[in-house]
Scaffold this motif. Structure first.
Motif, PDB file in Angstrom:
ATOM      1  N   MET A  60       3.052  10.406 -20.414  1.00 13.54           N
ATOM      2  CA  MET A  60       1.747  10.985 -20.720  1.00 13.54           C
ATOM      3  C   MET A  60       1.393  10.909 -22.205  1.00 13.54           C
ATOM      4  N   TYR A  61       2.380  10.699 -23.058  1.00 10.87           N
ATOM      5  CA  TYR A  61       2.126  10.512 -24.487  1.00 10.87           C
ATOM      6  C   TYR A  61       2.377   9.057 -24.892  1.00 10.87           C
TER       7      TYR A  61
ATOM      8  N   PHE B 241       7.329   1.623   0.990  1.00 10.60           N
ATOM      9  CA  PHE B 241       7.090   0.886  -0.240  1.00 10.60           C
ATOM     10  C   PHE B 241       5.660   0.354  -0.341  1.00 10.60           C
ATOM     11  N   TYR B 242       5.160  -0.290   0.714  1.00 16.12           N
ATOM     12  CA  TYR B 242       3.818  -0.867   0.646  1.00 16.12           C
ATOM     13  C   TYR B 242       2.726   0.192   0.473  1.00 16.12           C
ATOM     14  N   PRO B 243       2.822   1.364   1.146  1.00 19.28           N
ATOM     15  CA  PRO B 243       1.830   2.419   0.874  1.00 19.28           C
ATOM     16  C   PRO B 243       1.860   2.904  -0.576  1.00 19.28           C
ATOM     17  N   ILE B 244       3.069   3.045  -1.147  1.00 19.20           N
ATOM     18  CA  ILE B 244       3.160   3.444  -2.555  1.00 19.20           C
ATOM     19  C   ILE B 244       2.511   2.385  -3.442  1.00 19.20           C
ATOM     20  N   GLN B 245       2.835   1.143  -3.166  1.00 17.30           N
ATOM     21  CA  GLN B 245       2.296   0.040  -3.967  1.00 17.30           C
ATOM     22  C   GLN B 245       0.764  -0.005  -3.883  1.00 17.30           C
ATOM     23  N   THR B 246       0.231   0.207  -2.685  1.00 14.85           N
ATOM     24  CA  THR B 246      -1.225   0.161  -2.490  1.00 14.85           C
ATOM     25  C   THR B 246      -1.917   1.322  -3.190  1.00 14.85           C
ATOM     26  N   LYS B 247      -1.365   2.522  -3.022  1.00 12.75           N
ATOM     27  CA  LYS B 247      -1.999   3.707  -3.607  1.00 12.75           C
ATOM     28  C   LYS B 247      -1.883   3.734  -5.125  1.00 12.75           C
ATOM     29  N   PHE B 248      -0.902   2.998  -5.655  1.00 18.84           N
ATOM     30  CA  PHE B 248      -0.757   2.951  -7.109  1.00 18.84           C
ATOM     31  C   PHE B 248      -1.946   2.253  -7.768  1.00 18.84           C
ATOM     32  N   LEU B 249      -2.658   1.433  -7.002  1.00 20.57           N
ATOM     33  CA  LEU B 249      -3.828   0.757  -7.552  1.00 20.57           C
ATOM     34  C   LEU B 249      -4.896   1.758  -7.994  1.00 20.57           C
ATOM     35  N   ASP B 250      -4.890   2.932  -7.367  1.00 22.92           N
ATOM     36  CA  ASP B 250      -5.881   3.960  -7.721  1.00 22.92           C
ATOM     37  C   ASP B 250      -5.469   4.765  -8.941  1.00 22.92           C
ATOM     38  N   THR B 251      -4.272   4.525  -9.462  1.00 25.67           N
ATOM     39  CA  THR B 251      -3.791   5.324 -10.595  1.00 25.67           C
ATOM     40  C   THR B 251      -3.695   4.527 -11.883  1.00 25.67           C
ATOM     41  N   VAL B 252      -4.105   3.268 -11.870  1.00 19.98           N
ATOM     42  CA  VAL B 252      -3.887   2.410 -13.046  1.00 19.98           C
ATOM     43  C   VAL B 252      -4.696   2.860 -14.270  1.00 19.98           C
ATOM     44  N   ASN B 253      -5.695   3.683 -14.049  1.00 20.86           N
ATOM     45  CA  ASN B 253      -6.496   4.167 -15.177  1.00 20.86           C
ATOM     46  C   ASN B 253      -6.001   5.497 -15.728  1.00 20.86           C
ATOM     47  N   THR B 254      -4.873   5.996 -15.203  1.00 23.30           N
ATOM     48  CA  THR B 254      -4.308   7.257 -15.688  1.00 23.30           C
ATOM     49  C   THR B 254      -3.190   6.975 -16.681  1.00 23.30           C
ATOM     50  N   LEU B 255      -2.740   8.004 -17.369  1.00 22.67           N
ATOM     51  CA  LEU B 255      -1.747   7.837 -18.429  1.00 22.67           C
ATOM     52  C   LEU B 255      -0.444   7.235 -17.906  1.00 22.67           C
ATOM     53  N   CYS B 256       0.054   7.760 -16.792  1.00 25.62           N
ATOM     54  CA  CYS B 256       1.327   7.261 -16.256  1.00 25.62           C
ATOM     55  C   CYS B 256       1.133   6.116 -15.268  1.00 25.62           C
ATOM     56  N   GLY B 257      -0.052   6.001 -14.668  1.00 25.53           N
ATOM     57  CA  GLY B 257      -0.313   4.924 -13.727  1.00 25.53           C
ATOM     58  C   GLY B 257      -0.483   3.571 -14.378  1.00 25.53           C
TER      59      GLY B 257
ATOM     60  N   ILE C  72       1.608   2.010 -16.027  1.00 25.15           N
ATOM     61  CA  ILE C  72       2.886   1.278 -16.018  1.00 25.15           C
ATOM     62  C   ILE C  72       3.515   1.371 -14.626  1.00 25.15           C
ATOM     63  N   PRO C  73       2.845   0.782 -13.620  1.00 28.28           N
ATOM     64  CA  PRO C  73       3.351   0.908 -12.235  1.00 28.28           C
ATOM     65  C   PRO C  73       4.741   0.314 -12.044  1.00 28.28           C
ATOM     66  N   GLN C  74       5.084  -0.721 -12.824  1.00 26.61           N
ATOM     67  CA  GLN C  74       6.396  -1.348 -12.655  1.00 26.61           C
ATOM     68  C   GLN C  74       7.528  -0.366 -12.934  1.00 26.61           C
ATOM     69  N   VAL C  75       7.273   0.615 -13.784  1.00 27.43           N
ATOM     70  CA  VAL C  75       8.305   1.623 -14.082  1.00 27.43           C
ATOM     71  C   VAL C  75       8.637   2.435 -12.838  1.00 27.43           C
ATOM     72  N   PHE C  76       7.608   2.742 -12.040  1.00 26.51           N
ATOM     73  CA  PHE C  76       7.817   3.544 -10.835  1.00 26.51           C
ATOM     74  C   PHE C  76       8.294   2.696  -9.653  1.00 26.51           C
ATOM     75  N   LEU C  77       7.893   1.447  -9.597  1.00 30.93           N
ATOM     76  CA  LEU C  77       8.129   0.631  -8.402  1.00 30.93           C
ATOM     77  C   LEU C  77       9.371  -0.243  -8.469  1.00 30.93           C
ATOM     78  N   LYS C  78       9.819  -0.593  -9.671  1.00 28.88           N
ATOM     79  CA  LYS C  78      10.906  -1.559  -9.811  1.00 28.88           C
ATOM     80  C   LYS C  78      12.189  -1.101  -9.126  1.00 28.88           C
ATOM     81  N   GLN C  79      12.633   0.093  -9.411  1.00 35.91           N
ATOM     82  CA  GLN C  79      13.902   0.568  -8.876  1.00 35.91           C
ATOM     83  C   GLN C  79      13.820   0.875  -7.386  1.00 35.91           C
ATOM     84  N   ILE C  80      12.694   1.425  -6.947  1.00 35.57           N
ATOM     85  CA  ILE C  80      12.598   1.782  -5.534  1.00 35.57           C
ATOM     86  C   ILE C  80      12.560   0.530  -4.660  1.00 35.57           C
ATOM     87  N   GLU C  81      11.917  -0.559  -5.152  1.00 35.10           N
ATOM     88  CA  GLU C  81      11.937  -1.818  -4.404  1.00 35.10           C
ATOM     89  C   GLU C  81      13.354  -2.390  -4.355  1.00 35.10           C
ATOM     90  N   LYS C  82      14.035  -2.354  -5.479  1.00 27.84           N
ATOM     91  CA  LYS C  82      15.410  -2.839  -5.541  1.00 27.84           C
ATOM     92  C   LYS C  82      16.313  -2.035  -4.610  1.00 27.84           C
TER      93      LYS C  82
END
Length: 452
Positions: free
Chosen positions: A354-355, A406-422, A424-434
């Motif tokens: 957030m910072y 995984f796919y629902p998380i990936q899809t819904k993340f598209l709605d968060t890309v304009n937020t502070l933490c959204g 950087i979606p790769q930070v949230f998705l990289k490990q969970i996909e792995k």
């Protein structure tokens, strides 16, 4: 005429005598006859000496004879009767030969080794108030990705205990086989229980007393109710092996940047290191904690874990803001050699994005454990955190993880890309996909057998 008859009789007698002589000599040289004669002699000698031999000596003699000569003509040397069996060679070789001669009727049994006792991981959580669903979602995330069995130690207020039991017992059998749970009441062994219960958040101080209550548990992972596992719990559990001889607990830093850290700017009490530590994810060797005398500013000789808690609280209660976490910071300020620091991706909070993104480990490897403090799972301040929480909470155990998680998380993340933490979606998705790929391989690919 009489003389000739006498000569003939004498010659015949002499011939018969010679014939008997030669026959007797050749028979004496026959090895079979010799062996019979020798056996008869030995038998007579044994019969004459049997009264003078003990039963044990008699058994040894008999065993020696059988070892020297087997019925099949191939024997084991008497001085090494068990050499092949001790090394497992004679039995295995004999079984394999027998199996080759009759492959349809006889199958050589493989040598089975004793299995090591299965390692069970222990996870503790404290739930009070309206934290039932949040706690169950945390438990669910741990079970979705972990490989070893888990024992959950759930400390709950009395009204919540039967609800936990009811909900956990409704989960599918395949999931229930991966864990067991124990429910404990909220208890404090020293000091005023009401005072402890109101410290910071309801019941949060209970974590301080885990080494005292769980005396039969060697090691433990404690997490807050608002924690989600995005990779197997096995991975953070393995960090116990990284402890040196003095370390007995592990936590992540409270912040990565001292200039914007809370402890470095506002704390009115001692704290660990430069930025302090966050106790929302805490790995502990309880055996070491129970046996250690902790240095402090009150008694030079040191105090045990149970004895240090109440006097420490009495001394600093007017100077602490974050309750039990502040007390842990004070303890490890005076005992820094006892603490192992793991990187921020194991306790990833809104403060890390957030910072501006300030957790390098998460940028490189992805988030391992998501910690949604500040109530971000239940409001719209940080929707990136809420997307992950909602997806795990609503995921049916029987469904395909890629399609329904995984796919629902990936899809819904598209709605968060304009937020502070959204951003950087790769930070949230990289490990969970792995992690999902790893779970898929463990459950599916490994069990596929090639066709002969």
């Amino acid at each position: 005429m009489r003389i000739h008859c006498k000569v003939v009789v004498i010659a015949v007698c002499f011939g018969v005598f010679l014939l008997l002589y030669f026959l007797g000599g050749n028979a004496a040289d026959d090895p079979l006859l010799k062996e019979v004669v020798e056996q008869e002699k030995e038998k007579k000698e044994e019969d004459s000496n049997s009264s003078r031999r003990s039963p044990s000596e008699f058994r040894r003699d008999v065993a020696g004879k059988f070892a020297k000569k087997s019925p099949a003509g191939v024997g084991v040397r008497a001085e090494e009767p068990l050499k092949g069996r001790k090394e497992g060679k004679a039995i295995n070789r004999g079984a394999s030969v027998h199996a080759k001669s009759k492959p349809r009727n006889n199958v050589a049994r493989p040598v089975t080794k004793r299995k090591r006792a299965e390692e069970i991981m222990h996870l503790a959580v404290v739930a009070c108030g309206n934290r039932l669903d949040e706690t169950l979602t945390m438990v669910k995330s741990a079970l979705l990705f972990s490989l070893k069995r888990i024992t959950f130690h759930i400390f709950a207020e009395d009204p919540l205990a039967p609800q936990f039991e009811k909900r956990l017992n409704q989960w599918p059998r395949a999931v229930s086989a991966k864990f067991q749970y124990r429910i404990y009441p909220i208890t404090f062994s020293v000091g005023n229980a009401d005072e402890w219960k109101k410290l910071f958040k309801p019941c949060a101080a209970q974590r301080l007393f885990l080494p005292v209550i769980l005396k039969d548990v060697d090691s433990l992972l404690y997490v807050d109710t608002d924690v989600l596992f995005l990779r197997p719990m096995d991975d953070i559990w393995s960090l116990l092996k990284s402890f040196n001889s003095t370390q007995l607990a592990a936590m992540a830093p409270e912040h990565e940047v001292p200039k914007i850290g809370w402890y470095s700017r506002f704390a009115r009490h001692p704290f660990y290191g430069v930025t302090g530590v966050n106790s929302g994810v805490m790995l502990m060797n309880l055996t070491r904690i129970r046996s250690t005398m902790f240095k402090n500013s009150m008694i030079p000789s040191g105090l045990s874990w149970e004895d240090i808690l109440h006097p420490l609280y009495q001394k600093y209660k007017n100077h602490i803001t974050w309750g039990d976490q502040d007390l842990l910071n004070i303890i490890f300020h005076y005992n820094p050699e006892c603490l192992f620091i793991f990187p921020c991706q194991w306790n990833y909070r809104p403060d890390h994005c957030m910072y501006g993104s300030n957790c390098k480990g998460a940028e490189e490897e992805g988030v391992s454990i998501l910690h949604g403090n500040r109530g971000v799972y239940h409001d719209d301040k940080q929707p990136a955190f809420k997307v992950v929480y909602d997806a795990i909470r609503d995921f049916p155990f029987e469904d395909n993880m890629f399609q329904s998680l995984f796919y629902p998380i990936q899809t819904k993340f598209l709605d968060t890309v304009n937020t502070l933490c959204g951003r950087i979606p790769q930070v949230f998705l990289k490990q969970i996909e792995k992690t999902m790929r790893k779970v898929f391989e463990e459950k599916v690919v490994r069990h596929v057998r090639p066709h002969n």
